[in-house]
Design a protein around this motif. Structure first.
Motif, PDB file in Angstrom:
ATOM      1  N   ASP A 186       0.840  -1.204   0.000  1.00  0.00           N
ATOM      2  CA  ASP A 186       0.000   0.000   0.000  1.00  0.00           C
ATOM      3  C   ASP A 186       0.876   1.256   0.000  1.00  0.00           C
ATOM      4  O   ASP A 186       2.012   1.245   0.488  1.00  0.00           O
ATOM      5  CB  ASP A 186      -0.907   0.024   1.240  1.00  0.00           C
ATOM      6  CG  ASP A 186      -1.927  -1.106   1.231  1.00  0.00           C
ATOM      7  OD1 ASP A 186      -2.320  -1.527   0.129  1.00  0.00           O
ATOM      8  OD2 ASP A 186      -2.307  -1.566   2.329  1.00  0.00           O
ATOM      9  N   TYR A 241      -2.083   6.053   1.644  1.00  0.00           N
ATOM     10  CA  TYR A 241      -3.155   5.145   2.072  1.00  0.00           C
ATOM     11  C   TYR A 241      -2.951   4.727   3.533  1.00  0.00           C
ATOM     12  O   TYR A 241      -3.887   4.728   4.327  1.00  0.00           O
ATOM     13  CB  TYR A 241      -3.198   3.915   1.154  1.00  0.00           C
ATOM     14  CG  TYR A 241      -4.186   2.871   1.604  1.00  0.00           C
ATOM     15  CD1 TYR A 241      -5.547   3.032   1.351  1.00  0.00           C
ATOM     16  CD2 TYR A 241      -3.763   1.752   2.314  1.00  0.00           C
ATOM     17  CE1 TYR A 241      -6.471   2.086   1.783  1.00  0.00           C
ATOM     18  CE2 TYR A 241      -4.671   0.799   2.759  1.00  0.00           C
ATOM     19  CZ  TYR A 241      -6.022   0.972   2.491  1.00  0.00           C
ATOM     20  OH  TYR A 241      -6.922   0.035   2.942  1.00  0.00           O
ATOM     21  N   LEU A 242      -1.712   4.381   3.880  1.00  0.00           N
ATOM     22  CA  LEU A 242      -1.411   3.957   5.253  1.00  0.00           C
ATOM     23  C   LEU A 242      -1.654   5.090   6.254  1.00  0.00           C
ATOM     24  O   LEU A 242      -2.167   4.866   7.351  1.00  0.00           O
ATOM     25  CB  LEU A 242       0.031   3.456   5.351  1.00  0.00           C
ATOM     26  CG  LEU A 242       0.344   2.172   4.561  1.00  0.00           C
ATOM     27  CD1 LEU A 242       1.842   1.885   4.581  1.00  0.00           C
ATOM     28  CD2 LEU A 242      -0.450   0.994   5.108  1.00  0.00           C
ATOM     29  N   ASP A 244      -3.773   7.611   5.892  1.00  0.00           N
ATOM     30  CA  ASP A 244      -5.225   7.796   6.009  1.00  0.00           C
ATOM     31  C   ASP A 244      -5.870   6.699   6.857  1.00  0.00           C
ATOM     32  O   ASP A 244      -6.727   6.970   7.696  1.00  0.00           O
ATOM     33  CB  ASP A 244      -5.883   7.788   4.624  1.00  0.00           C
ATOM     34  CG  ASP A 244      -5.678   9.097   3.873  1.00  0.00           C
ATOM     35  OD1 ASP A 244      -5.335  10.104   4.527  1.00  0.00           O
ATOM     36  OD2 ASP A 244      -5.863   9.106   2.647  1.00  0.00           O
ATOM     37  N   LYS A 245      -5.441   5.484   6.652  1.00  0.00           N
ATOM     38  CA  LYS A 245      -6.080   4.335   7.307  1.00  0.00           C
ATOM     39  C   LYS A 245      -5.707   4.196   8.784  1.00  0.00           C
ATOM     40  O   LYS A 245      -6.547   3.847   9.607  1.00  0.00           O
ATOM     41  CB  LYS A 245      -5.713   3.055   6.558  1.00  0.00           C
ATOM     42  CG  LYS A 245      -6.414   1.828   7.096  1.00  0.00           C
ATOM     43  CD  LYS A 245      -6.126   0.609   6.268  1.00  0.00           C
ATOM     44  CE  LYS A 245      -6.852  -0.600   6.877  1.00  0.00           C
ATOM     45  NZ  LYS A 245      -6.534  -1.816   6.164  1.00  0.00           N
ATOM     46  N   HIS A 246      -4.435   4.492   9.134  1.00  0.00           N
ATOM     47  CA  HIS A 246      -3.956   4.148  10.474  1.00  0.00           C
ATOM     48  C   HIS A 246      -3.627   5.326  11.404  1.00  0.00           C
ATOM     49  O   HIS A 246      -3.488   5.128  12.599  1.00  0.00           O
ATOM     50  CB  HIS A 246      -2.702   3.258  10.371  1.00  0.00           C
ATOM     51  CG  HIS A 246      -2.942   1.976   9.634  1.00  0.00           C
ATOM     52  ND1 HIS A 246      -3.643   0.926  10.166  1.00  0.00           N
ATOM     53  CD2 HIS A 246      -2.569   1.591   8.389  1.00  0.00           C
ATOM     54  CE1 HIS A 246      -3.701  -0.065   9.299  1.00  0.00           C
ATOM     55  NE2 HIS A 246      -3.050   0.318   8.202  1.00  0.00           N
ATOM     56  N   SER A 247      -3.458   6.534  10.865  1.00  0.00           N
ATOM     57  CA  SER A 247      -2.944   7.605  11.732  1.00  0.00           C
ATOM     58  C   SER A 247      -4.014   8.441  12.415  1.00  0.00           C
ATOM     59  O   SER A 247      -3.697   9.338  13.195  1.00  0.00           O
ATOM     60  CB  SER A 247      -2.011   8.537  10.940  1.00  0.00           C
ATOM     61  OG  SER A 247      -2.767   9.384  10.102  1.00  0.00           O
ATOM     62  N   GLU A 248      -5.278   8.182  12.107  1.00  0.00           N
ATOM     63  CA  GLU A 248      -6.390   8.922  12.724  1.00  0.00           C
ATOM     64  C   GLU A 248      -6.228  10.437  12.582  1.00  0.00           C
ATOM     65  O   GLU A 248      -6.462  11.200  13.511  1.00  0.00           O
ATOM     66  CB  GLU A 248      -6.538   8.538  14.196  1.00  0.00           C
ATOM     67  CG  GLU A 248      -6.852   7.078  14.424  1.00  0.00           C
ATOM     68  CD  GLU A 248      -6.884   6.685  15.891  1.00  0.00           C
ATOM     69  OE1 GLU A 248      -6.869   7.596  16.754  1.00  0.00           O
ATOM     70  OE2 GLU A 248      -6.913   5.478  16.165  1.00  0.00           O
TER      71      GLU A 248
END
Length: 196
Positions: free
Chosen positions: A20, A24-25, A27-31
């Motif tokens: 990925d 994307y990472l 957006d998905k994981h960092s809140e």
């Protein structure tokens, strides 16, 4: 948000174990901690760099202070020039402003002249601000030398007051009529003869 988990994901991405994109990472994981993938990538890079500089423990505590692995330096050269290197919070426009650079390194703009300047982007992670962009700024300066011209001499004397008046003395027993002759000893011409 678990910083250790973020670091673990970032390390896997760096090892190409995750396909990925960084964006994307983030957006998905960092809140929402990172605005874009580049911010997340730089955060991981700075964390790994700070941990590899002597601390084997890679766990990140929520209360951990910002880690900035930068050493400021100042060097005085034999020819009178000086070099200064420090982290500076500035914009791109300010990085091109001679007076801003001199002031940010602690130099008086009237007394010092910029010889050269070099700035590199330095991203640091802050718990409160997220990723902050600082600049690793290095400048070389030399003292300004004001040329002695007729105009500078004229200006110097114009600033001096030409109204030199002698103080008024009250009569003493040596000058009963109230008149006194005052001779300036600073302008004595010893050994000179004059006739009138």
């Amino acid at each position: 948000m678990d910083h250790n988990k973020l670091l673990e994901i970032g390390m896997k991405k760096r090892k190409k174990e995750i396909s990925d994109s960084w964006a994307y990472l983030a957006d998905k994981h960092s809140e929402g901690l990172f605005n874009d993938g580049e911010s997340f990538r730089l955060w991981v890079k700075n964390r790994l760099r700070s941990k590899s500089s002597g601390n084997a423990d890679t766990t990140i505590k929520e209360s951990e202070e910002d880690v900035i692995d930068f050493k400021e330096s100042m060097e005085i050269h034999r020819d009178g020039t000086q070099s200064s290197s420090k982290l500076v919070r500035m914009s791109i426009e300010e990085s091109k402003d001679v007076n801003f650079l001199l002031k940010s390194h602690g130099y008086d703009t009237e007394a010092w002249e910029l010889i050269s300047a070099k700035s590199n982007v330095w991203n640091v992670y802050s718990k409160t601000d997220g990723i902050s962009t600082l600049y690793s700024s290095k400048i070389s300066v030399k003292p300004r030398k004001e040329e002695l011209t007729f105009e500078t001499i004229k200006k110097f004397f114009a600033e001096m007051s030409n109204d030199y008046t002698s103080p008024i003395h009250q009569p003493t027993r040596f000058s009963e009529d109230g008149k006194m002759l005052e001779v300036s000893i600073a302008d004595l011409h010893l050994g000179k003869l004059a006739w009138s």
